[in-house]
Design an enzyme around this catalytic site. Structure first.
Site, PDB file in Angstrom:
ATOM      1  N   GLY A 138       1.073  -0.068  -5.045  1.00 43.96           N
ATOM      2  CA  GLY A 138      -0.180  -0.807  -5.037  1.00 43.96           C
ATOM      3  C   GLY A 138      -0.938  -0.534  -6.311  1.00 43.96           C
ATOM      4  O   GLY A 138      -1.292   0.613  -6.568  1.00 43.96           O
TER       5      GLY A 138
ATOM      6  N   TYR B  58      14.356  -2.136  -2.898  1.00 45.22           N
ATOM      7  CA  TYR B  58      13.442  -2.382  -4.015  1.00 45.22           C
ATOM      8  C   TYR B  58      12.121  -1.621  -3.964  1.00 45.22           C
ATOM      9  O   TYR B  58      11.664  -1.116  -4.984  1.00 45.22           O
ATOM     10  CB  TYR B  58      13.152  -3.889  -4.102  1.00 45.22           C
ATOM     11  CG  TYR B  58      12.060  -4.247  -5.079  1.00 45.22           C
ATOM     12  CD1 TYR B  58      12.243  -4.082  -6.454  1.00 45.22           C
ATOM     13  CD2 TYR B  58      10.829  -4.734  -4.640  1.00 45.22           C
ATOM     14  CE1 TYR B  58      11.232  -4.394  -7.352  1.00 45.22           C
ATOM     15  CE2 TYR B  58       9.817  -5.056  -5.540  1.00 45.22           C
ATOM     16  CZ  TYR B  58      10.031  -4.882  -6.890  1.00 45.22           C
ATOM     17  OH  TYR B  58       9.031  -5.192  -7.765  1.00 45.22           O
TER      18      TYR B  58
ATOM     19  N   ASN C 217      -0.798   1.721   5.455  1.00 45.91           N
ATOM     20  CA  ASN C 217       0.293   0.968   4.825  1.00 45.91           C
ATOM     21  C   ASN C 217       0.990   0.214   5.942  1.00 45.91           C
ATOM     22  O   ASN C 217       1.509   0.832   6.871  1.00 45.91           O
ATOM     23  CB  ASN C 217       1.265   1.929   4.132  1.00 45.91           C
ATOM     24  CG  ASN C 217       2.504   1.234   3.572  1.00 45.91           C
ATOM     25  OD1 ASN C 217       3.560   1.832   3.478  1.00 45.91           O
ATOM     26  ND2 ASN C 217       2.399  -0.022   3.206  1.00 45.91           N
ATOM     27  N   GLY C 218       1.003  -1.106   5.839  1.00 48.60           N
ATOM     28  CA  GLY C 218       1.630  -1.910   6.883  1.00 48.60           C
ATOM     29  C   GLY C 218       0.793  -3.135   7.149  1.00 48.60           C
ATOM     30  O   GLY C 218      -0.041  -3.527   6.326  1.00 48.60           O
TER      31      GLY C 218
ATOM     32  N   CYS D  45       0.803  -1.207   0.000  1.00 47.03           N
ATOM     33  CA  CYS D  45       0.000   0.000   0.000  1.00 47.03           C
ATOM     34  C   CYS D  45       0.845   1.270   0.000  1.00 47.03           C
ATOM     35  O   CYS D  45       1.999   1.271   0.403  1.00 47.03           O
ATOM     36  CB  CYS D  45      -0.892   0.066   1.235  1.00 47.03           C
ATOM     37  SG  CYS D  45      -1.986  -1.329   1.380  1.00 47.03           S
TER      38      CYS D  45
END
Ligand code: SF4
Length: 483
Positions: A41, A256, A116-117, A15
């Site tokens: 995402g 990345y 996000n997580g 996300c």
């Protein structure tokens, strides 16, 4: 599996988040910000705004550019405050009810949340909440936080969110929206990124600085681990509601996940990747004619490798950027062609050469096998693969989609066996200490590691309560849904 079947041998960030307060055009800014975060995402996106005394929402499956392309959609998202979210999901649960930001009408008014997580005790909390009568609308762990806010007896919405988060474990960078503020908060270890920016009188919290650049905003600083920032009519307010903890930022963001033009922890991601490539070359030099990247993610590390080794850099593999979403459910035959749709060998450059092929990581190894076959078919005489990460041997439980541990090549084989499985003449990974050196550290401090590196070490920086639960089979099923 994700809906882009040809990306399925990479780890995926699940996300990206964006929040803005104090501009007449909150929704178009949020849409642009999400566009810059599309790499975090690609399966769904949503925006919730507050304006004219009301909340407005639009969420859909697909790419940001398709969902928020029409003036009609953007025009409906009125208001001077907005939060947005891009989502990746792998579990078949890419359904509209899971698309964020989530929104709930609570006793204090509307509340929207984007995450996000990943929480590592979401199932335990969810079970408690369901036992107390909570009705869940989605399978996301984000909704657990919304329910904890709903049931909190703390005072203001901000206090209720703090109270809710104190009951959670895991990784989160969140943006929230009420009728009077945008809230940004980062977990005490700071596993996932969150930055603060400014555009004129308005303020922004978002996952990466590339989302600030696209709207012409200035990067102010990282939101610190364990910090909550409240953006409202009087500016930015910083709160420290959690006990201090050793920072454990995800080192894979540098390798990345993040966009190379983003700044993370004060460093250019692109420069960090070049330093990783240079360290990789120092640790694992080999005589060769060319250094070639596996594009696009291997490019900065390959440049660093080439500069350090003095071996010429060339684009030996060309990536087709127009592999779209046409083949959503391909049959096996088409899937086997997948790597050729995305990558093609640059024969004129490769024939008769010994190459160092640089990639960012190896997950299952399936794509590596096909790329090696492809460059050999193009006339390469030696392939030496160099990987800009240590062997990925453990799953991530902090918001990155990883296969089950048994599917990770490095969990099944040693480096020599991997080299033979992939079909290369030699294979080498950067060492863990080498990776830390590339990040400017003297090496990994095993007593107090400076980063989360659990997918390389198995040293998870939080409890994994849901996985430790005795009721394992049922828990794992739900974990898969929540991932
Ligand atoms: Fe990042 Fe790996 Fe830690 Fe997940 S386990 S947060 S991918 S370093």
């Amino acid at each position: 599996m994700g809906t882009n079947p040809f990306d399925d041998d990479k780890l995926h960030d699940e996300c990206g988040v964006f929040g803005i307060y104090g501009t007449a055009e909150a929704a178009p800014h949020a849409a642009l910000g999400l566009h810059a975060l599309q790499h975090r995402g690609q399966e769904a996106a949503g925006i919730v705004t507050f304006g004219g005394g009301q909340f407005h929402a639009h969420r859909d499956l697909g790419h940001v550019g398709d969902i928020f392309s029409s003036e009609r959609v953007i025009g409906q998202l009125a208001g001077g405050a907005a939060i947005g979210h891009v989502r990746y999901s792998t579990t078949g649960e890419t359904v509209l009810r899971n698309v964020q930001p989530l929104f709930a009408d609570l006793d204090f008014g509307g509340f929207a949340l984007a995450h996000n997580g990943n929480l590592t005790n979401a199932m335990a909390r969810r079970r408690d909440l369901v036992g107390r009568g909570a009705l869940f609308q989605s399978t996301t762990d984000t909704e657990v936080i919304v329910h904890l806010v709903a049931t909190s007896r703390a005072g203001s919405p901000v206090d209720r969110l703090i109270h809710a988060l104190r009951q959670t474990e895991g990784a989160y960078s969140l943006v929230g929206l009420t009728d009077s503020c945008v809230i940004g908060v980062r977990d005490p270890l700071g596993v996932r990124p969150l930055v603060l920016g400014q555009l004129g009188e308005s303020h922004i919290v978002t996952s990466e600085t590339c989302a600030l650049d696209i709207i012409g905003a200035t990067f102010l600083r990282d939101v610190e681990p364990g910090e909550m920032v409240v953006l409202d009519a009087s500016g930015v307010h910083s709160l420290r509601p959690f006990p201090p903890a050793q920072r454990r930022f995800c080192i894979f963001e540098h390798i990345y996940f993040a966009r190379p033009d983003s700044i993370m922890e004060g460093s250019s991601v692109y420069e960090s990747r070049k330093r990783i490539g240079a360290e990789l070359s120092r640790e694992n030099h080999i005589a060769a004619d060319l250094v070639i990247p596996v594009p696009d993610s291997g490019v900065p590390a390959a440049i660093g490798y080439a500069q350090e080794s003095g071996i010429p850099f060339e684009l030996g593999i060309i990536r087709n950027h127009y592999v779209g979403r046409t083949f959503i459910e391909p049959g096996q035959q088409i899937r086997n062609l997948g790597v050729k749709l995305k990558h093609n060998a640059n024969r004129a450059m490769l024939k008769g050469k010994r190459v160092v092929m640089v990639d960012d990581s190896i997950v299952r190894g399936t794509t590596s096998i096909k790329i090696v076959e492809m460059v050999r078919a193009a006339g390469v005489v030696e392939v030496h693969m160099r990987i800009a990460a240590p062997p990925t041997s453990h799953s991530c439980f902090y918001g990155i989609d990883t296969p089950q541990r048994g599917e990770l090549l490095a969990a099944r084989m040693d480096v020599e066996a991997m080299a033979s499985h992939i079909g290369v003449d030699s294979l080498a990974f950067i060492s863990l200490d080498g990776l830390y050196r590339a990040m400017g550290e003297p090496g990994r401090n095993d007593l107090a590691p400076q980063y989360c590196d659990a997918c390389f070490t198995g040293d998870y920086p939080t409890r994994l309560s849901d996985r430790e639960d005795n009721d394992l089979p049922a828990q794992l099923t739900l974990l898969a849904e929540l991932a």
